[in-house]
Design a protein around this motif. Structure first.
Motif, PDB file in Angstrom:
ATOM      1  N   MET A   1       0.849  -1.175   0.000  1.00 36.68           N
ATOM      2  CA  MET A   1       0.000   0.000   0.000  1.00 36.68           C
ATOM      3  C   MET A   1       0.892   1.234   0.000  1.00 36.68           C
ATOM      4  O   MET A   1       1.797   1.348   0.812  1.00 36.68           O
ATOM      5  CB  MET A   1      -0.894  -0.012   1.248  1.00 36.68           C
ATOM      6  N   ASN A   2       0.632   2.135  -0.918  1.00 30.37           N
ATOM      7  CA  ASN A   2       1.401   3.370  -0.949  1.00 30.37           C
ATOM      8  C   ASN A   2       0.621   4.490  -0.249  1.00 30.37           C
ATOM      9  O   ASN A   2      -0.487   4.293   0.247  1.00 30.37           O
ATOM     10  CB  ASN A   2       1.784   3.750  -2.385  1.00 30.37           C
ATOM     11  N   HIS A   3       1.198   5.683  -0.232  1.00 32.54           N
ATOM     12  CA  HIS A   3       0.612   6.818   0.483  1.00 32.54           C
ATOM     13  C   HIS A   3      -0.778   7.178  -0.062  1.00 32.54           C
ATOM     14  O   HIS A   3      -1.721   7.395   0.713  1.00 32.54           O
ATOM     15  CB  HIS A   3       1.551   8.028   0.383  1.00 32.54           C
TER      16      HIS A   3
ATOM     17  N   ILE B   1      -4.331   7.038   2.047  1.00 33.68           N
ATOM     18  CA  ILE B   1      -5.215   8.197   2.226  1.00 33.68           C
ATOM     19  C   ILE B   1      -6.620   7.857   1.737  1.00 33.68           C
ATOM     20  O   ILE B   1      -7.620   8.175   2.396  1.00 33.68           O
ATOM     21  CB  ILE B   1      -4.671   9.427   1.486  1.00 33.68           C
ATOM     22  N   SER B   2      -6.729   7.194   0.616  1.00 29.94           N
ATOM     23  CA  SER B   2      -8.022   6.823   0.060  1.00 29.94           C
ATOM     24  C   SER B   2      -8.777   5.872   0.991  1.00 29.94           C
ATOM     25  O   SER B   2      -9.963   6.065   1.270  1.00 29.94           O
ATOM     26  CB  SER B   2      -7.836   6.178  -1.310  1.00 29.94           C
ATOM     27  N   ALA B   3      -8.095   4.842   1.500  1.00 25.66           N
ATOM     28  CA  ALA B   3      -8.727   3.885   2.406  1.00 25.66           C
ATOM     29  C   ALA B   3      -9.147   4.560   3.705  1.00 25.66           C
ATOM     30  O   ALA B   3     -10.240   4.307   4.230  1.00 25.66           O
ATOM     31  CB  ALA B   3      -7.774   2.730   2.698  1.00 25.66           C
TER      32      ALA B   3
END
Length: 94
Positions: A1-3, A7-9
């Protein structure tokens, strides 16, 4: 998982806009960085603790056999809580 995915999750989980979530995460990281630069530690109940540790200077021997002095430095250590350890181990058994 990236930044961006993080943020979206997080924005979906909290029902906040992505922009607002990004702002909160940026503020949190800035505050944590400032505290760690001051040498403070942080304990998050149920997650773990972060601690700034000082590594002393030491002598190492390079692969060529040359002795070198490594200067002292500060490092950030993390120790997970027993609760977090248990949840990770239980999740790994599935």
């Amino acid at each position: 998982m990236n930044h961006k995915e993080f943020i979206s999750a997080l924005s979906q989980r909290t029902a906040l806009t992505t922009k607002h979530t990004q702002s909160l995460v940026t503020s949190l990281l800035a505050e944590l960085s400032a505290r760690f630069e001051d040498g403070d530690s942080l304990t998050v109940q149920g997650f773990g603790s972060f601690e700034v540790k000082k590594k002393l200077e030491r002598v190492i021997i390079s692969p060529t056999g040359q002795r070198m002095l490594v200067p002292p430095k500060l490092t950030l250590g993390f120790k997970p809580s027993p609760t977090l350890k248990e949840s990770i181990q239980e999740g790994g058994d599935e």
